[in-house]
Structure formats: C-alpha cells, structure tokens
Write an enzyme that holds these catalytic residues in place. Structure first.
Site, PDB file in Angstrom:
ATOM      1  N   ARG A 100       0.935  -1.326   0.024  1.00  0.00           N
ATOM      2  CA  ARG A 100      -0.032  -0.040  -0.049  1.00  0.00           C
ATOM      3  C   ARG A 100       0.876   1.094  -0.191  1.00  0.00           C
ATOM      4  O   ARG A 100       0.093   2.308  -0.071  1.00  0.00           O
ATOM      5  CB  ARG A 100      -0.979   0.112   1.199  1.00  0.00           C
ATOM      6  CG  ARG A 100      -0.387   0.377   2.532  1.00  0.00           C
ATOM      7  CD  ARG A 100      -1.253  -0.005   3.571  1.00  0.00           C
ATOM      8  NE  ARG A 100      -0.608   0.039   5.099  1.00  0.00           N
ATOM      9  CZ  ARG A 100      -1.012   0.767   6.177  1.00  0.00           C
ATOM     10  NH1 ARG A 100      -2.025   1.336   5.821  1.00  0.00           N
ATOM     11  NH2 ARG A 100      -0.239   0.915   7.026  1.00  0.00           N
ATOM     12  N   HIS A 170      -9.170  -2.367   2.348  1.00  0.00           N
ATOM     13  CA  HIS A 170      -9.478  -1.472   3.549  1.00  0.00           C
ATOM     14  C   HIS A 170     -10.244  -0.292   2.974  1.00  0.00           C
ATOM     15  O   HIS A 170      -9.880   0.817   3.147  1.00  0.00           O
ATOM     16  CB  HIS A 170      -8.228  -1.139   3.960  1.00  0.00           C
ATOM     17  CG  HIS A 170      -8.060  -0.773   5.538  1.00  0.00           C
ATOM     18  ND1 HIS A 170      -9.164   0.412   5.839  1.00  0.00           N
ATOM     19  CD2 HIS A 170      -7.241  -0.887   6.511  1.00  0.00           C
ATOM     20  CE1 HIS A 170      -8.651   0.831   7.240  1.00  0.00           C
ATOM     21  NE2 HIS A 170      -7.843  -0.137   7.685  1.00  0.00           N
ATOM     22  N   ASP A 214     -13.571  -1.361  16.160  1.00  0.00           N
ATOM     23  CA  ASP A 214     -12.598  -2.170  15.282  1.00  0.00           C
ATOM     24  C   ASP A 214     -12.809  -3.696  15.595  1.00  0.00           C
ATOM     25  O   ASP A 214     -12.649  -4.137  16.664  1.00  0.00           O
ATOM     26  CB  ASP A 214     -11.146  -1.906  16.063  1.00  0.00           C
ATOM     27  CG  ASP A 214     -10.219  -2.375  15.064  1.00  0.00           C
ATOM     28  OD1 ASP A 214     -10.336  -3.013  14.246  1.00  0.00           O
ATOM     29  OD2 ASP A 214      -8.805  -2.043  15.332  1.00  0.00           O
ATOM     30  N   GLU A 273     -14.735  -3.687   5.620  1.00  0.00           N
ATOM     31  CA  GLU A 273     -13.600  -4.082   4.533  1.00  0.00           C
ATOM     32  C   GLU A 273     -13.689  -5.629   4.237  1.00  0.00           C
ATOM     33  O   GLU A 273     -14.030  -6.599   5.056  1.00  0.00           O
ATOM     34  CB  GLU A 273     -12.389  -4.154   5.438  1.00  0.00           C
ATOM     35  CG  GLU A 273     -11.805  -2.537   5.995  1.00  0.00           C
ATOM     36  CD  GLU A 273     -10.716  -2.805   6.710  1.00  0.00           C
ATOM     37  OE1 GLU A 273      -9.816  -3.357   6.704  1.00  0.00           O
ATOM     38  OE2 GLU A 273     -10.826  -1.541   7.684  1.00  0.00           O
TER      39      GLU A 273
END
EC number: 5.1.3.15
Length: 300
Positions: A100, A170, A214, A273
C-alpha cells in the site's frame, strides 16, 4: 513510467487518461459516461468513485492524506497484503504489509462489453520485497468502473514453496453522519472486538456507532449494507473469496491523533472491509492463484 508514455500505451480516448497526481504519483482518471473515478498507481488504490447519477462520492478521501514515498494514502481503498494488521511473525515489519506504500505497475486497460472501464495494476517480487517477505509472487488488482464498482485482488504463487497470506480491501466509505449510520446483515455474526482486548462477541441487531469500533466479523454473509440516513443512500457490498469482514471507525481521540485525518473526520468515514483476517488465513500452493473480490453499488 511517465504519464505521457502511459497515455500512449494504455490511454483510452474520451474515457481514460493518466495524469500527474499529488506527490508526483501517476493517477488514472476515468470518465466514461457511467461514472467518474480516480485511481492512484502508487499504492494501487482507488481514491474516488462516483456514478454519473449520484451527487456524492462512494469513497472517503482525507484532505490531509500523505502523498509521499513510504506513506499510505488515507482514504479510498488501501490494499493490506500479504498480511492484515500487525506483522504476523513479530519481526518489526510494518502493519498491513508492504504494497500500500509502493508504486505499482500498469498491466492493462480496456473497455468492457457493457461500456465500463477496467484497469489492472500489479506488483511482482523484487530483491527488495524478498528481504521483507521471502516469497515469489505476482499480485494484481483490477478495478472495473461502471454503474457499479468491482475490485478483484489476485495473488499468484510463482515460486516453488507454498505461502500463506492474510489481506484486506481496506475501503473507506464516505458517510453523512456516523451517528446516523447502520451496517446491516451482521446480526448473529460472531466477531473479535479489538477495542475490548480481542474479546469474542456476537452481534445483536444492526451495527451502530457511539464510540470507537474495530471488529473482525468471522463467517459474515456475502452481502452487507451500509444504511446512511444522512446521505439518503444505501451502499451494497458483495464479497467473494473472504470469510471475514472488518468494521472500523477511529472515533474522536484516534481521529484527532492521526496526522493524516481532520479531527472530525471520524464523523464522515466508515470502513467496511472485505478481508481474509484473524484465523481466515489463505494458503497458496506453488503455481496456484486465489482472488478476493468486492462489488459496490449505491441505491436510494
């Protein structure tokens, strides 16, 4: 490769062109009558996607995102590969892998039968990547931009040894107000609550947000929905090749502490995601390939 060369080799008249983006990184700019999109060759990630009949972008992109070598771009769909989260071997390597924050290679562009535009970018092993992760591979990502957006991340093992990966698309979705958003489709699904020390829990009803979130959902359904009352839309997410889904919002303190987010950006973003994460580890045999796919559409 310079944008002039990329346009000569891969440009599509009145539909796709390469431009110099922020930080000097080449971007793919698409406008095909069905949608507009912007894809960064650095990081191999899509930054913007907006169907022609929609007033808002599907994706969130931070106004404070970094555009510099070695930094990930905050927004769009960063690619976590060949691991998701912290270094699985505890060797001090960067979280979420190493693709990334590097320049990818343009592998091809074409127009599909229904008038959508497809772009494929890739990364292959080099001496540098071998020092980080000692495997031989070809990684590609294909974005198909039309009335809907499709993403396919394909891993091919070109070596003689089996290897294991975890990974994620993501995706940062643009939302109107985090306090008025729900994620549908996860009722009854088990999840790992990373905010609560990795406790195993079961989702009761829809997912709503009033604090940092999360979570890694295990064995989620193939289709999830973001119901965004503030923007008066639903985002449909259909996944293939994955057995986990990650739902993330940084909330107040984390948003304020991140240099590449505005203090209030948590109100305007939500990550849902498509992933192979936690115990969803994928083994790729020599000569074999596997893909993870996500398909996004907007409805009123």
């Amino acid at each position: 490769m310079k944008t002039e060369q990329l346009n000569t080799q891969y440009g599509i008249a009145d539909q796709l062109q390469f431009i110099d983006g922020k930080g000097g990184f080449p971007n793919v700019e698409i406008s095909n009558g069905k949608a507009k999109a912007l894809i960064s060759v650095y990081g191999g990630q899509i930054l913007s996607y907006q169907p022609a009949n929609e007033p808002e972008d599907l994706l969130f992109l931070s106004t404070r995102a970094y555009y510099q070598q070695g930094k990930a771009i905050k927004g769009g769909t960063p690619i976590c590969w060949p691991w998701f989260g912290p270094d699985p071997e505890g060797l001090g390597r960067a979280s979420h892998g190493f693709v990334r924050n590097r320049l990818w290679t343009v592998m091809g562009t074409h127009t599909t039968e229904d008038g959508a535009t497809a772009v494929t970018l890739g990364v292959v092993n080099t001496p540098e990547t071998t020092e980080i992760w000692p495997q031989t591979f070809e990684l590609s990502i294909t974005y198909t931009v039309g009335e809907t957006l499709s993403i396919e991340l394909k891993t091919q093992n070109t070596g003689s040894q089996e290897f294991s990966i975890s990974q994620a698309l993501h995706t940062y979705f643009k939302i109107g107000d985090i306090n008025r958003v729900q994620v549908l489709g996860l009722n009854g699904s088990d999840y790992i609550d990373k905010v609560d020390g990795g406790q195993q829990k079961t989702q009761q009803g829809v997912v709503e947000f009033s604090e940092e979130c999360d979570r890694i959902y295990t064995e989620p359904p193939a289709k999830l929905i973001i119901d965004d009352a503030a923007l008066d839309r639903r985002i449909n997410i259909t996944s293939e090749g994955s057995k986990t889904a990650v739902v993330w919002n940084p909330w107040v303190e984390n948003s304020a502490s991140m240099g590449d987010l505005e203090d209030t950006d948590y109100q305007r973003l939500l990550c849902v995601e498509t992933a192979n994460a936690a115990q969803d580890i994928v083994n790729v045999l020599p000569g074999q390939a596997m893909s993870i796919k996500a398909h996004y559409s907007i409805e009123r």
